[in-house]
Scaffold this motif. Structure first.
Motif, PDB file in Angstrom:
ATOM      1  N   PHE A  66       0.755  -1.219   0.006  1.00  0.00           N
ATOM      2  CA  PHE A  66      -0.249   0.191   0.101  1.00  0.00           C
ATOM      3  C   PHE A  66       0.996   1.325   0.013  1.00  0.00           C
ATOM      4  O   PHE A  66       0.332   2.394  -0.062  1.00  0.00           O
ATOM      5  CB  PHE A  66      -0.924   0.055   1.049  1.00  0.00           C
ATOM      6  N   ARG A  67       2.158   1.160   0.356  1.00  0.00           N
ATOM      7  CA  ARG A  67       3.057   2.211   0.179  1.00  0.00           C
ATOM      8  C   ARG A  67       2.727   3.466   0.963  1.00  0.00           C
ATOM      9  O   ARG A  67       2.631   4.571   0.446  1.00  0.00           O
ATOM     10  CB  ARG A  67       3.402   2.592  -1.252  1.00  0.00           C
ATOM     11  N   SER A  68       2.399   2.975   2.430  1.00  0.00           N
ATOM     12  CA  SER A  68       1.742   4.078   3.260  1.00  0.00           C
ATOM     13  C   SER A  68       2.798   5.255   3.494  1.00  0.00           C
ATOM     14  O   SER A  68       3.987   4.966   3.586  1.00  0.00           O
ATOM     15  CB  SER A  68       1.283   3.467   4.441  1.00  0.00           C
ATOM     16  N   LYS A  69       2.378   6.468   3.504  1.00  0.00           N
ATOM     17  CA  LYS A  69       3.094   7.387   3.769  1.00  0.00           C
ATOM     18  C   LYS A  69       2.685   7.903   5.119  1.00  0.00           C
ATOM     19  O   LYS A  69       3.293   9.023   5.689  1.00  0.00           O
ATOM     20  CB  LYS A  69       3.303   8.599   2.654  1.00  0.00           C
ATOM     21  N   SER A  70       1.786   7.459   5.794  1.00  0.00           N
ATOM     22  CA  SER A  70       1.064   7.990   7.044  1.00  0.00           C
ATOM     23  C   SER A  70       2.157   8.157   7.876  1.00  0.00           C
ATOM     24  O   SER A  70       3.009   7.325   8.306  1.00  0.00           O
ATOM     25  CB  SER A  70       0.005   7.052   7.326  1.00  0.00           C
ATOM     26  N   ARG A  71       2.089   9.293   8.559  1.00  0.00           N
ATOM     27  CA  ARG A  71       2.964   9.429   9.731  1.00  0.00           C
ATOM     28  C   ARG A  71       2.317   8.805  11.163  1.00  0.00           C
ATOM     29  O   ARG A  71       3.218   8.815  11.942  1.00  0.00           O
ATOM     30  CB  ARG A  71       3.212  10.956  10.001  1.00  0.00           C
TER      31      ARG A  71
END
Length: 133
Positions: A66-71
């Motif tokens: 999902f290549r999450s960039k969520s901090r």
């Protein structure tokens, strides 16, 4: 649309690797120290394999699928674990029904359950966990 197919392919690859982790730990448990003929020990092996698989799956799904960039990785990890708890309960119920009630072979039942759980995990991950990428 192409990205969605690539995501599904990445998920399937990670799913295969997660299944290998899960099955390796499960089979390691039941072939060495736990007796799958005993309902409680069967479930212990199932839970231990689940913990190993979920740990691997969260990291791999976050980074590669999902290549999450969520901090807010803590919220994301919590949601991931909650979704996986739901599918663990489904896994345990199906294993109990197939092995303890219907007396199917536990190793074959575990393979069947993995297919069902993998599909449910993708849907929950896509809809509930990694939705804000």
């Amino acid at each position: 649309m192409k990205e969605r197919y690539q995501e599904i392919v990445r998920y399937l690859i990670v799913g295969v690797l997660t299944t290998i982790v899960s099955l390796s730990v499960y089979y390691g448990c039941v072939l060495t120290i736990l007796d799958p003929e005993q309902a409680f020990q069967l479930q212990v092996a199932n839970v231990v394999s689940w913990i190993a698989a979920v740990t691997f799956a969260y990291i791999a799904n976050r980074i590669f699928v999902f290549r999450s960039k969520s901090r807010d990785w803590f919220r994301e990890a919590r949601a991931f674990v909650c979704a996986r708890v739901a599918t663990l309960l489904m896994d345990m119920a199906i294993m109990f029904a197939l092995v303890t009630i219907c007396h199917y072979n536990d190793k074959i039942a575990k393979l069947v359950v993995q297919v069902v759980v993998t599909a449910a995990n993708y849907i929950l991950s896509r809809v509930l966990v990694f939705r804000n990428r």
